[in-house]
Write an enzyme that holds these catalytic residues in place. Structure first.
Site, PDB file in Angstrom:
ATOM      1  CB  CYS A  84      20.736  -2.494 -15.339  1.00 52.25           C
ATOM      2  SG  CYS A  84      19.506  -3.754 -14.572  1.00 52.25           S
ATOM      3  CB  CYS A 113      19.231  -4.219 -17.583  1.00 55.10           C
ATOM      4  SG  CYS A 113      17.772  -3.398 -16.901  1.00 55.10           S
TER       5      CYS A 113
END
Length: 145
Positions: A77, A74
């Site tokens: 993230c 991600c």
């Protein structure tokens, strides 16, 4: 000025990620190495069992805890994780937990978005936040500290 700060933090994360890949000898390392934490209040859950133990400790504790559920694949993230680590030093009275949803698939099956942040107080989840930038995360941490 703020964008320069974010770029610098992202470069630190990329450096850590590159070192991890070099040490593992693979192109797609799965485990993240978090920077050292000054107050020792940052934990990383590496398995379902470890995350279950941490969550059990959270539920039986009075201490405020912030969890970050993310994933190595991600991009958002990866961008917020260095800030999360740095904020753990800025809020020494709070405990912080990072869990990768791919490393803890059974325990994190309820997580639908990454990153997801949970805020606990007195063992109860009091707030949840999805996909946040550094400023928004800082403000929410300040609100719950």
């Amino acid at each position: 000025m703020k964008s320069m700060r974010l770029i610098g933090k992202f470069q630190v994360f990329l450096f850590i990620w590159t070192k991890l890949e070099e040490e593992s000898g693979s192109d797609n390392a799965k485990t993240l190495v978090l920077p050292a934490n000054r107050h020792g209040k940052l934990k990383t859950a590496s398995t379902d069992r470890h995350l279950s133990d941490i969550l059990l400790q959270i539920r039986s504790s009075k201490a405020p805890v912030r969890t970050n559920y993310g994933a190595t694949w991600c991009r958002v993230c990866s961008q917020i994780l260095p800030a999360f680590c740095q904020l753990s030093d800025s809020f020494p009275k709070l405990s912080f937990v990072y869990a990768d949803i791919d490393e803890c698939p059974e325990t994190t099956q309820h997580i639908r978005y990454t990153p997801t942040f949970h805020f606990y107080r007195d063992g109860e989840k009091v707030d949840e936040m999805f996909v946040a930038g550094e400023e928004r995360l800082h403000d929410r941490l300040w609100l719950h500290s």
